[in-house]
Scaffold this motif. Sequence first.
Motif, PDB file in Angstrom:
ATOM      1  N   ALA A  71      20.620  70.686  51.113  1.00  0.00           N
ATOM      2  CA  ALA A  71      20.790  71.224  52.306  1.00  0.00           C
ATOM      3  C   ALA A  71      21.201  72.797  52.237  1.00  0.00           C
ATOM      4  O   ALA A  71      20.702  73.403  52.751  1.00  0.00           O
ATOM      5  CB  ALA A  71      21.810  70.639  53.225  1.00  0.00           C
ATOM      6  N   VAL A  72      22.183  72.970  51.106  1.00  0.00           N
ATOM      7  CA  VAL A  72      22.651  74.400  50.967  1.00  0.00           C
ATOM      8  C   VAL A  72      21.497  75.254  50.439  1.00  0.00           C
ATOM      9  O   VAL A  72      21.264  76.420  50.537  1.00  0.00           O
ATOM     10  CB  VAL A  72      23.843  74.244  49.968  1.00  0.00           C
ATOM     11  N   LEU A  73      20.785  74.562  49.276  1.00  0.00           N
ATOM     12  CA  LEU A  73      19.788  75.183  48.626  1.00  0.00           C
ATOM     13  C   LEU A  73      18.631  75.626  49.508  1.00  0.00           C
ATOM     14  O   LEU A  73      18.157  76.661  49.258  1.00  0.00           O
ATOM     15  CB  LEU A  73      19.001  74.474  47.363  1.00  0.00           C
ATOM     16  N   LYS A  74      18.031  74.827  50.326  1.00  0.00           N
ATOM     17  CA  LYS A  74      16.912  74.796  51.182  1.00  0.00           C
ATOM     18  C   LYS A  74      17.323  74.977  52.694  1.00  0.00           C
ATOM     19  O   LYS A  74      16.117  75.490  53.453  1.00  0.00           O
ATOM     20  CB  LYS A  74      16.247  73.381  51.072  1.00  0.00           C
ATOM     21  N   GLY A  75      18.360  75.250  52.972  1.00  0.00           N
ATOM     22  CA  GLY A  75      18.644  75.544  54.375  1.00  0.00           C
ATOM     23  C   GLY A  75      18.997  74.246  55.336  1.00  0.00           C
ATOM     24  O   GLY A  75      19.410  74.316  56.616  1.00  0.00           O
ATOM     25  N   ARG A  76      18.192  73.174  54.907  1.00  0.00           N
ATOM     26  CA  ARG A  76      18.250  71.964  55.672  1.00  0.00           C
ATOM     27  C   ARG A  76      17.677  70.781  54.844  1.00  0.00           C
ATOM     28  O   ARG A  76      16.887  71.074  53.830  1.00  0.00           O
ATOM     29  CB  ARG A  76      17.556  71.989  57.032  1.00  0.00           C
ATOM     30  N   TYR A  77      17.941  69.656  54.984  1.00  0.00           N
ATOM     31  CA  TYR A  77      17.606  68.644  54.067  1.00  0.00           C
ATOM     32  C   TYR A  77      17.350  67.318  54.904  1.00  0.00           C
ATOM     33  O   TYR A  77      18.117  66.806  55.685  1.00  0.00           O
ATOM     34  CB  TYR A  77      18.829  68.287  53.187  1.00  0.00           C
ATOM     35  N   GLU A  78      16.124  66.863  54.941  1.00  0.00           N
ATOM     36  CA  GLU A  78      15.775  65.796  55.631  1.00  0.00           C
ATOM     37  C   GLU A  78      15.267  64.420  54.534  1.00  0.00           C
ATOM     38  O   GLU A  78      14.830  64.594  53.696  1.00  0.00           O
ATOM     39  CB  GLU A  78      14.334  66.136  56.592  1.00  0.00           C
ATOM     40  N   ASP A  79      15.795  63.348  55.273  1.00  0.00           N
ATOM     41  CA  ASP A  79      15.648  62.057  54.269  1.00  0.00           C
ATOM     42  C   ASP A  79      15.626  60.959  55.172  1.00  0.00           C
ATOM     43  O   ASP A  79      16.147  60.971  56.327  1.00  0.00           O
ATOM     44  CB  ASP A  79      16.487  62.038  53.043  1.00  0.00           C
ATOM     45  N   GLU A  80      15.355  59.783  54.535  1.00  0.00           N
ATOM     46  CA  GLU A  80      15.309  58.515  55.562  1.00  0.00           C
ATOM     47  C   GLU A  80      15.934  57.451  54.293  1.00  0.00           C
ATOM     48  O   GLU A  80      15.432  57.722  53.057  1.00  0.00           O
ATOM     49  CB  GLU A  80      14.236  58.056  56.111  1.00  0.00           C
ATOM     50  N   GLY A  81      16.311  56.415  54.596  1.00  0.00           N
ATOM     51  CA  GLY A  81      16.597  55.229  53.917  1.00  0.00           C
ATOM     52  C   GLY A  81      17.383  53.999  54.501  1.00  0.00           C
ATOM     53  O   GLY A  81      18.000  54.316  55.595  1.00  0.00           O
ATOM     54  N   TRP A  82      17.927  53.155  53.785  1.00  0.00           N
ATOM     55  CA  TRP A  82      18.697  52.141  54.219  1.00  0.00           C
ATOM     56  C   TRP A  82      20.191  52.455  54.215  1.00  0.00           C
ATOM     57  O   TRP A  82      20.636  52.944  53.188  1.00  0.00           O
ATOM     58  CB  TRP A  82      18.306  50.866  53.418  1.00  0.00           C
ATOM     59  N   ARG A  83      20.645  52.111  55.149  1.00  0.00           N
ATOM     60  CA  ARG A  83      22.258  52.422  55.113  1.00  0.00           C
ATOM     61  C   ARG A  83      22.835  50.985  55.652  1.00  0.00           C
ATOM     62  O   ARG A  83      22.222  50.141  56.069  1.00  0.00           O
ATOM     63  CB  ARG A  83      22.780  53.485  55.935  1.00  0.00           C
ATOM     64  N   LYS A  84      24.310  51.089  55.582  1.00  0.00           N
ATOM     65  CA  LYS A  84      25.180  49.851  55.888  1.00  0.00           C
ATOM     66  C   LYS A  84      25.871  50.287  57.086  1.00  0.00           C
ATOM     67  O   LYS A  84      26.497  51.130  56.964  1.00  0.00           O
ATOM     68  CB  LYS A  84      25.736  49.050  54.723  1.00  0.00           C
ATOM     69  N   ARG A  85      26.136  49.155  58.106  1.00  0.00           N
ATOM     70  CA  ARG A  85      27.031  49.245  59.356  1.00  0.00           C
ATOM     71  C   ARG A  85      28.360  48.738  58.755  1.00  0.00           C
ATOM     72  O   ARG A  85      28.592  48.042  57.784  1.00  0.00           O
ATOM     73  CB  ARG A  85      26.323  48.548  60.441  1.00  0.00           C
ATOM     74  N   LYS A  86      29.074  48.773  59.623  1.00  0.00           N
ATOM     75  CA  LYS A  86      30.560  48.397  59.447  1.00  0.00           C
ATOM     76  C   LYS A  86      30.585  46.711  59.171  1.00  0.00           C
ATOM     77  O   LYS A  86      31.477  46.422  58.141  1.00  0.00           O
ATOM     78  CB  LYS A  86      31.244  48.563  60.604  1.00  0.00           C
TER      79      LYS A  86
ATOM     80  N   HIS B  24      23.765  64.720  46.820  1.00  0.00           N
ATOM     81  CA  HIS B  24      22.577  65.251  46.525  1.00  0.00           C
ATOM     82  C   HIS B  24      21.919  65.797  47.777  1.00  0.00           C
ATOM     83  O   HIS B  24      21.489  66.833  47.828  1.00  0.00           O
ATOM     84  CB  HIS B  24      21.469  64.402  45.979  1.00  0.00           C
ATOM     85  N   GLY B  25      22.253  64.947  48.817  1.00  0.00           N
ATOM     86  CA  GLY B  25      21.877  65.481  50.334  1.00  0.00           C
ATOM     87  C   GLY B  25      22.310  66.664  50.883  1.00  0.00           C
ATOM     88  O   GLY B  25      21.778  67.447  51.263  1.00  0.00           O
ATOM     89  N   LEU B  26      23.764  66.892  50.259  1.00  0.00           N
ATOM     90  CA  LEU B  26      24.472  67.901  50.773  1.00  0.00           C
ATOM     91  C   LEU B  26      23.921  69.288  50.061  1.00  0.00           C
ATOM     92  O   LEU B  26      23.885  70.376  50.592  1.00  0.00           O
ATOM     93  CB  LEU B  26      25.879  67.874  50.637  1.00  0.00           C
TER      94      LEU B  26
ATOM     95  N   GLY C 257      29.434  84.191  55.241  1.00  0.00           N
ATOM     96  CA  GLY C 257      28.490  83.566  54.370  1.00  0.00           C
ATOM     97  C   GLY C 257      29.181  82.505  53.481  1.00  0.00           C
ATOM     98  O   GLY C 257      28.577  81.779  52.863  1.00  0.00           O
ATOM     99  N   ASN C 258      30.444  82.041  53.814  1.00  0.00           N
ATOM    100  CA  ASN C 258      30.865  81.113  53.172  1.00  0.00           C
ATOM    101  C   ASN C 258      30.597  79.673  53.838  1.00  0.00           C
ATOM    102  O   ASN C 258      30.812  79.533  55.152  1.00  0.00           O
ATOM    103  CB  ASN C 258      32.647  81.110  52.827  1.00  0.00           C
ATOM    104  N   LEU C 259      30.554  78.712  53.018  1.00  0.00           N
ATOM    105  CA  LEU C 259      30.137  77.380  53.507  1.00  0.00           C
ATOM    106  C   LEU C 259      31.522  76.751  54.122  1.00  0.00           C
ATOM    107  O   LEU C 259      32.494  76.771  53.482  1.00  0.00           O
ATOM    108  CB  LEU C 259      29.576  76.503  52.262  1.00  0.00           C
ATOM    109  N   ARG C 260      31.361  76.365  55.361  1.00  0.00           N
ATOM    110  CA  ARG C 260      32.454  75.621  55.945  1.00  0.00           C
ATOM    111  C   ARG C 260      31.999  74.337  56.479  1.00  0.00           C
ATOM    112  O   ARG C 260      32.988  73.524  56.940  1.00  0.00           O
ATOM    113  CB  ARG C 260      32.924  76.538  57.029  1.00  0.00           C
ATOM    114  N   GLY C 261      30.830  73.891  56.090  1.00  0.00           N
ATOM    115  CA  GLY C 261      30.693  72.388  56.303  1.00  0.00           C
ATOM    116  C   GLY C 261      29.348  72.126  56.744  1.00  0.00           C
ATOM    117  O   GLY C 261      28.456  73.048  56.317  1.00  0.00           O
TER     118      GLY C 261
ATOM    119  N   ILE D  51      18.924  64.550  59.199  1.00  0.00           N
ATOM    120  CA  ILE D  51      18.775  66.116  58.832  1.00  0.00           C
ATOM    121  C   ILE D  51      20.340  66.455  58.406  1.00  0.00           C
ATOM    122  O   ILE D  51      21.211  66.319  59.587  1.00  0.00           O
ATOM    123  CB  ILE D  51      18.381  66.748  59.762  1.00  0.00           C
ATOM    124  N   ASN D  52      20.567  67.134  57.594  1.00  0.00           N
ATOM    125  CA  ASN D  52      21.852  67.705  56.819  1.00  0.00           C
ATOM    126  C   ASN D  52      21.505  69.458  57.070  1.00  0.00           C
ATOM    127  O   ASN D  52      20.420  69.942  56.811  1.00  0.00           O
ATOM    128  CB  ASN D  52      22.264  67.379  55.673  1.00  0.00           C
ATOM    129  N   THR D  53      22.402  70.092  57.892  1.00  0.00           N
ATOM    130  CA  THR D  53      22.304  71.460  58.007  1.00  0.00           C
ATOM    131  C   THR D  53      23.521  72.100  57.689  1.00  0.00           C
ATOM    132  O   THR D  53      24.621  71.788  58.165  1.00  0.00           O
ATOM    133  CB  THR D  53      22.135  71.769  59.644  1.00  0.00           C
TER     134      THR D  53
END
Length: 674
Positions: free
Chosen positions: A200-215, A195-197, A234-238, A225-227
């Motif tokens: 980002a494509v639809l809005k040009g960037r995507y910002e969020d926050e939340g809990w993540r897990k380490r190794k 969803h975050g990716l 104009g093709n998406l490359r990543g 921030i996803n850019t």
Amino acid sequence: MSQSILLIEDSRAQLKAVSAILRSEDFQITSAASLREAVACLEYTSFDCILLDLSLPDSDGLDTLRSVRSKARSAPLIVLTSTDDPLQVAEALKEGAQDYLIKGRIDGELLKRSIRYGIDRARTQEMVRQSEEKFRLLVESARDYAIFMLDTEGNILTWSAGAERITGYSGEEILGKNLSIFYPQSAVDRGEPQHGLREAVLKGRYEDEGWRKRKDGTRYWVSFINTPLFDQEGNLRGYARIARDTTEKRIAEETLRQRIVLEQKMVLVDLLQAVTIAINLAPTVEDAVATLLKEVCTHTKWSVGCGNIVDTESKGECQVSKVWYFPEGFKISADDSVLRERLISGVGIAGKSWASGAPVWLDDIATDDSALCVWLSKHQGLKSGLAVPVYEGMRLFAIVEFFAAAGEKPDAPFLEVMANIGKQLTAIVERKRLEQMLAKEMQNLSRSNAELQEFAKIAAHDLQEPLKSVQGFVDLLKRRYSDQLGDDGKRFIAFIDDAVVRMEELIRGVLSHSKIRSQEKRFERTDLNEVIQKVKDNLSVSIEQTGAIIKCDDLPVIVADSLQMVQLFQNLIANAMKFREPETTPEIYISWRNQGGDYQFCVKDNGIGMDSRYLNKIFGMFSRLNAKTEYPGTGIGLAICKKIVEHHGGVIWAESQLGKGSEMCFLLPDESRR
């Protein structure tokens, strides 16, 4: 600024021709006729562009190209040769040649254009290289940030030291893995990584926050921030992702939030306590509601309070008694029609609260259909309003309203406290009603007791007069006609005498019993050792006749009615001497002990005892377990004892077994708890 050209050419004619073309463009030309000369030039000088003939006296073909390229890796290299071999052309370009030109087939413009393009391209590549190097250094030095690249599917392409420090994964462990590896399973199941990716494509960037897990499985709070990255078409490359570990900030904010919540809860607890205490002390229901309004407005942001106490309810309309709270300095400029507005179901926030049976909050009371709300908004500057219904069982008891200048919605803890306050209020209202009923019943009971005591006095007095007449005539019969009565007559006269005496004792007992509660309490410090001595003096004849042995502990000094204490112990000791086996010497032991600050006394004897089935009956009026011919008495003595003990706030009971004596015990509370 002139640009330097290294022309590697062994043909003088060709060297002269090319030099002539290039000098017109202000190129600075250095020539070398062999590979050895060219290498020597490249050892000490850098050039903006190199023109190379592959056929030299000391080198030939692609080896010449490779040797020159090894000494000048960044300068654009243009092959200028006579060999027209497609395979050699391809290999030359593969080995790093910028262009491949055939002598005799080119003109001056083509050559100059090729040189300019090569120089511009080399400069651009150098700028890109420097930019990438700066970016790499930035990424490597940003230890507080995880900066990395993703492919179109969210798989990790690059890694950084900051990312390794934050997540615990090394580059070897993480490259090629999907970014969902950092998400809790519940977030993965909800599709959050993808969803975050997409966003980002639809809005040009995507910002969020939340809990993540380490190794290592521990959690960290991340802001990211996803850019999206696109190619020239104009093709998406990543994607580029920048994430920061803000766990400490999150914990600090959460700690602060919890402290604020705790402080708010403490305020609400104080509010609940203050309201509960205050409305308990309120003399009337109206005062209780007024106190509730004042305490709530004092402890919270609400400015004005209104209590609508329901008097009658009929057909969607309530007649109410309104109780108001206005802060000090609040100027009222409304007529009675506004301040005494009726309560109609569904009209105004109070009416809506009544209709729904739940609290109703309005962020802008100016939009309400109640004249009161409109007036408060327009003339008093108030903005928001809250109405809370208060029920007494299933009946609507009241609706309390609060108004404030702020538009903040009341939270769940506040509404919960208000619900508890409503319950407290209805409980107190019910209690006050019960208190009023109890007070009325107590008045009736006191009046009945007074009338009963008065009746007992009058009845006892009136009963004594006929008894005196009976006794007088019996005495007259004995004096005048004693010789004529015979044995039966004398026996009948004796029965009458005995009945009169017992009747007089009963009357005196009833009077004594009725006087105990009606007497004014004359409690004073009383030494019970002196009380026992007084009892022994009063019963000295009986003690001497029965040979009774009376033992007594060292008794305490208590606050009590000394005369009633004498009567209490005298009745108990007299009973102990009376109810004994014939030819048995009474043995009586008086003891006491401290029972949690109270005084417990016991009078134990070795008398006839009693069946345990009757222990609860012996303290009733006229209660007897034995025939009066065996053990004379009125059956009032223990009833008087019970009333004396209760008059002092205590309890009395008996413990006994038939044939094994009895123990009469009573407990008197300390004077501080009476």
